[in-house]
Design a protein around this motif. Structure first.
Motif, PDB file in Angstrom:
ATOM      1  N   HIS A 143      -0.727 -70.707  26.166  1.00  0.00           N
ATOM      2  CA  HIS A 143      -0.593 -70.139  24.831  1.00  0.00           C
ATOM      3  C   HIS A 143      -1.991 -69.677  24.414  1.00  0.00           C
ATOM      4  N   CYS A 178       0.334 -67.231  18.014  1.00  0.00           N
ATOM      5  CA  CYS A 178       0.164 -67.420  19.448  1.00  0.00           C
ATOM      6  C   CYS A 178      -0.046 -66.012  19.989  1.00  0.00           C
ATOM      7  N   GLU A 180      -0.495 -65.136  23.244  1.00  0.00           N
ATOM      8  CA  GLU A 180      -0.289 -64.999  24.682  1.00  0.00           C
ATOM      9  C   GLU A 180       1.217 -65.094  24.881  1.00  0.00           C
ATOM     10  N   TYR A 181       1.802 -64.097  25.540  1.00  0.00           N
ATOM     11  CA  TYR A 181       3.246 -64.109  25.706  1.00  0.00           C
ATOM     12  C   TYR A 181       3.662 -65.356  26.478  1.00  0.00           C
ATOM     13  N   CYS A 182       4.500 -66.198  25.848  1.00  0.00           N
ATOM     14  CA  CYS A 182       4.785 -67.503  26.447  1.00  0.00           C
ATOM     15  C   CYS A 182       6.277 -67.797  26.517  1.00  0.00           C
ATOM     16  N   HIS A 186       8.073 -66.543  21.784  1.00  0.00           N
ATOM     17  CA  HIS A 186       6.635 -66.377  21.589  1.00  0.00           C
ATOM     18  C   HIS A 186       6.319 -65.799  20.214  1.00  0.00           C
ATOM     19  N   MET A 189       6.084 -68.154  17.378  1.00  0.00           N
ATOM     20  CA  MET A 189       5.126 -69.260  17.454  1.00  0.00           C
ATOM     21  C   MET A 189       3.961 -68.984  16.507  1.00  0.00           C
TER      22      MET A 189
HETATM   23 CU1  CUA Z   1       2.857 -69.557  22.737  1.00  0.00          CU
HETATM   24 CU2  CUA Z   1       2.996 -67.230  22.849  1.00  0.00          CU
END
Ligand code: CUA
Length: 380
Positions: A143, A178, A180-182, A186, A189
Motif C-alpha cells: 500500500h 492509499c 498504490e493499487y492494492c 483500493h 482505502m
Molecule cells: Cu491500499 Cu491501495
C-alpha cells in the motif's frame, strides 16, 4: 463553483519545504524553456536568409561557448539534487522527541494505533506543532500512505517497517489516501487526518484505549505465547534478556553488531534464526510468522521498548507514551517512573530523568538496515 487550487492546502512543515523546492524547479524549468525558445526565435529571425543569392559566412564552433552552456545548466541542475537530497535526509530522520504512532495497512483499510492503546481505522489524529513519527507495516500487499496536504507519501510494504514523520502546522481535516493499487477496493482505502490543538488532542487521546496501552497488550502476548519462559529478566535464560535491549547495540554470533530497533525486533520475532545474539543457539525460538499479526508484533515491540526504558534506554518515555491505563497491576511496563503520556505531559509529576536526554543522542545514529528477508508478514 469550487475554489481552484493549484496545490492542496499545506498543513505540515514538510509541505512548505517541498513546495519551495517544487516552485524553484518549476521556475528553473520555465526559465530554461523560455531561454531555449526565445533563442530559437531570435536566431531564426536574426540569421534568416535575406535574399536568393545570399551565402552566409561559415561559423566554426566555439569551445568556450559550448563548455559554458554545458557547465552552467549542469550546476543549476545540481542544486535540484542537493536541495532534494537535503529534504530527503530530513524526511528519513525523525527527531528524537517525535511522538510514535503505528499504522498498519490492510486490504482495504488503514489501522492506526497509539502507544497508549487507542485505535482507529482510516483516521489519524495528531497534535499541531509536534513531530509525529509513523511506523508503518502491511498485513498483505503493498500500500502507499499518502497525505497530500503534508506532501508525504511512502509505500507500506509487507515484511518490513517504513517510517514517515511530519510536524503538522495547521489544525483541520485533511485527506488520507492509499496511493498504490492494492486490489478491488483500493479506491476506498481513504481516510482523514485530523490535526488538533495540543489540548484537544490530549483530551481526545485519553478518551480511548480501553484495552490498555500497547506495551501492556504486548506484555500479555509475551506471557500468552510463552516468550517469558525463555527470555528471563533477572537471570540468564535460554534466550537473551530483553531488559534494556531495545535501542542498544547487539553483538551477534557471526561477529556483526546491529542496533536493536523496531526492524530488528520484528525480524527476531518472525525469523528468529536470521540474527543470533552472541552466546545463544539457533533453533531455540520458534518462528511467529503466521502466528502473530503485524499489530501484535508492534505491541510486543512497544513492550520490549518499555523494558529498555526501565533502565533509561535510548527512547524517552515521551516517545512510547503512557503505560498507564493498562490495568495490569505490577506489570513491568508500568514500572518505569515518571511516565509521560503520548502527549508529553508528565502523569506522575516526577521530574524528567536526566539520562533520558543523554541517551536520546543515540537516536541520531543511522538505523540498522531493514531486513529484506523477513518474509511476507503476518497473516490474518
Ligand atoms: Cu491500499 Cu491501495
Amino acid at each position: 463553483m469550487p475554489e481552484f487550487h493549484l496545490l492542496p492546502p499545506a498543513a505540515a512543515a514538510s509541505a512548505t519545504a517541498y513546495d519551495y523546492l517544487w516552485w524553484y524547479e518549476v521556475g528553473i524549468a520555465v526559465a530554461m524553456t523560455a531561454l531555449i525558445f526565445l533563442g530559437v526565435f531570435y536566431f531564426a529571425v536574426r540569421y534568416r536568409r535575406r535574399s536568393e543569392d545570399y551565402v552566409p559566412k561559415m561559423i566554426e564552433g566555439s569551445y568556450r561557448l559550448e563548455i559554458t552552456w554545458s557547465i552552467l545548466p549542469f550546476l543549476v541542475m545540481l542544486t535540484f539534487f542537493f536541495w532534494g537530497a537535503a529534504l530527503y535526509f530530513r524526511g528519513q530522520n525523525p527527531p528524537a522527541n517525535a511522538m510514535n504512532v503505528y499504522v498498519v495497512g490492510k486490504q482495504w483499510m488503514w489501522k492506526v494505533q497509539y502507544p497508549n492503546g487507542v485505535r482507529e481505522i482510516n483516521e489519524l489524529h495528531v497534535p499541531v506543532g509536534r513531530p509525529v513519527k509513523l511506523t508503518m507495516a502491511s498485513e498483505d500487499v503493498i500500500h502507499s500512505f499518502f497525505i497530500p496536504a503534508f506532501r508525504l507519501k511512502r509505500d507500506v510494504i509487507p515484511g518490513r517497517y517504513n517510517q514517515l514523520w511530519f510536524t503538522a502546522t495547521k489544525p483541520g481535516r485533511y485527506h488520507l489516501f492509499c496511493a498504490e493499487y492494492c486490489g478491488t477496493e483500493h479506491s476506498g482505502m481513504i481516510g482523514w487526518v485530523t490535526v488538533m490543538e495540543p489540548k484537544d488532542f490530549q483530551n481526545w487521546l485519553v478518551s480511548g484505549g480501553a484495552e490498555g496501552s500497547m506495551a501492556s497488550q504486548g506484555q500479555k502476548l509475551f506471557q500468552q505465547y510463552g516468550c517469558s519462559t525463555c527470555h528471563l529478566f533477572d537471570e540468564q535464560g535460554r534466550c537473551p534478556n530483553l531488559k534494556g535491549m531495545f535501542g542498544s547495540r547487539v553483538l551477534l554470533s557471526d561477529g556483526r553488531t546491529v542496533v536493536a530497533d523496531e526492524a530488528y525486533v520484528r525480524e527476531s520475532i518472525l525469523d528468529p534464526n536470521a540474527k543470533i545474539v552472541a552466546g545463544f543457539s539457533r533453533d531455540i525460538m520458534p518462528t511467529f510468522q503466521g502466528v502473530l499479526n503485524e499489530e501484535q508484533v508492534l505491541e510486543l515491540t512497544e513492550y520490549i521498548k518499555s523494558l529498555a526504558e526501565t533502565r533509561g534506554g535510548m527512547f524517552t518515555d515521551e516517545q512510547t507514551g503512557p503505560t498507564r491505563g493498562g490495568g495490569r497491576g505490577g506489570s513491568i511496563a508500568n514500572a518505569g517512573e515518571g511516565s509521560l503520556d503520548a502527549h508529553g505531559t508528565s502523569m506522575t509529576n516526577q521530574p524528567p530523568r536526566p539520562e533520558a536526554n543523554a541517551q536520546a543522542q543515540d537516536a541520531t545514529q543511522p538505523p540498522a538496515p531493514l531486513p529484506a528477508s523477513a518474509g511476507a508478514g503476518g497473516k490474518k
